[in-house]
Design a protein around this motif. Structure first.
Motif, short mmCIF file in Angstrom:
data_model
loop_
_atom_site.label_atom_id
_atom_site.label_comp_id
_atom_site.label_asym_id
_atom_site.label_seq_id
_atom_site.Cartn_x
_atom_site.Cartn_y
_atom_site.Cartn_z
N GLU A 54 0.85 -1.20 0.00
CA GLU A 54 0.00 0.00 0.00
C GLU A 54 0.88 1.24 0.00
O GLU A 54 1.88 1.30 0.71
N LEU A 55 0.51 2.23 -0.81
CA LEU A 55 1.25 3.48 -0.86
C LEU A 55 0.26 4.64 -0.79
O LEU A 55 -0.40 4.98 -1.78
N THR A 77 -5.77 0.16 -7.97
CA THR A 77 -6.61 1.19 -7.35
C THR A 77 -7.90 0.56 -6.82
O THR A 77 -8.28 -0.54 -7.21
N GLY A 78 -8.56 1.31 -5.94
CA GLY A 78 -9.83 0.87 -5.39
C GLY A 78 -9.72 -0.44 -4.62
O GLY A 78 -10.62 -1.27 -4.67
N CYS A 79 -8.62 -0.61 -3.90
CA CYS A 79 -8.38 -1.87 -3.18
C CYS A 79 -9.03 -1.86 -1.80
O CYS A 79 -9.20 -0.82 -1.18
N ASN A 80 -9.35 -3.04 -1.33
CA ASN A 80 -9.91 -3.22 0.00
C ASN A 80 -9.26 -4.47 0.61
O ASN A 80 -9.62 -5.60 0.24
N CYS A 89 -8.68 -5.65 -5.51
CA CYS A 89 -8.62 -4.28 -6.01
C CYS A 89 -9.62 -4.06 -7.13
O CYS A 89 -9.95 -4.99 -7.88
N GLY A 90 -10.07 -2.82 -7.27
CA GLY A 90 -11.03 -2.46 -8.31
C GLY A 90 -10.43 -2.46 -9.70
O GLY A 90 -11.09 -2.82 -10.67
N GLY A 97 -5.66 -12.52 -4.18
CA GLY A 97 -6.52 -12.43 -3.01
C GLY A 97 -5.80 -11.82 -1.82
O GLY A 97 -6.32 -11.83 -0.71
N GLU A 98 -4.60 -11.28 -2.06
CA GLU A 98 -3.79 -10.68 -1.01
C GLU A 98 -3.14 -9.40 -1.51
O GLU A 98 -3.07 -9.14 -2.70
#
Length: 203
Positions: A54-55, A77-80, A89-90, A97-98
């Motif tokens: 993550e940045l 982008t759009g990751c959860n 991620c989106g 999955g990680e």
């Protein structure tokens, strides 16, 4: 002791990567100048210290790569991701999955920064920013120093704003390549369209 001779920076829209080359390889520095968080994905050999992280906007992170390293970087982008690093991620998800991509590449569409480092301080490095797998974020590779006259390359325009409706994905957060979307020779530059002369830009 490593001596450095080349500083290369990769900027994604407002996401940035620097490369510092020396006898021990190169240091890639990712800088996120986007207005949102980006999760860089990494695929290459040999495997670096991480394959995804993550940045947050305004932050940076450096990674060391050995001489002869070859691989690619992209911005997800759009990751959860949850506290244990599981999620998705989106755009440009690597499907692991990680947060770590673990040898998996980006799911198109994804803007790619591709590198092949020379085998020593006197050999050339090669790099490009590719949209062959579509586009999701702006990206720049910039070189400072060195003696090879390396230049800046990349895409500074937000192509998502100009993406044709039939190529838009992720609610307009990414733009598929016409080849991936339609698979026909004129868009994939193959068959009768397999040369630079016959494979021309299209709408």
């Amino acid at each position: 002791m490593c001596s450095s001779s080349l500083l290369m920076q990769i900027l994604v829209a407002t996401f940035l990567i620097f490369i510092l080359k020396g006898v021990c390889g190169a240091t890639f520095t990712f800088v996120n100048k986007c207005s949102y968080t980006v999760w860089p994905g990494i695929l290459g050999q040999p495997v670096l210290d991480t394959t995804g992280f993550e940045l947050i906007k305004g932050n940076s992170r450096s990674l060391q790569a050995p001489v002869g390293w070859s691989g690619r970087f992209w911005g997800r982008t759009g990751c959860n991701f949850d506290g244990s690093g599981h999620g998705s991620c989106g755009t440009a998800d690597c499907g692991s999955g990680e947060i770590e991509c673990k040898g998996a590449g980006a799911t198109p569409p994804a803007t790619l920064a591709e590198f092949t480092l020379g085998s020593g301080p006197s050999t050339q490095d090669f790099y490009d920013v590719s949209l062959v797998d579509g586009y999701n974020i702006q990206m720049i590779v910039e070189v400072n120093g060195g003696s090879g006259g390396c230049g800046t390359t990349g895409c500074v325009n937000d192509l998502n704003r100009r993406c044709p409706s039939e190529l838009k994905v992720a609610s307009g957060g990414a733009c598929r390549s016409a080849c991936e979307a339609f698979g026909t020779p004129e868009y994939c530059c193959k068959g009768a369209f397999g040369s630079p002369e016959s494979c021309r830009p299209t709408a």
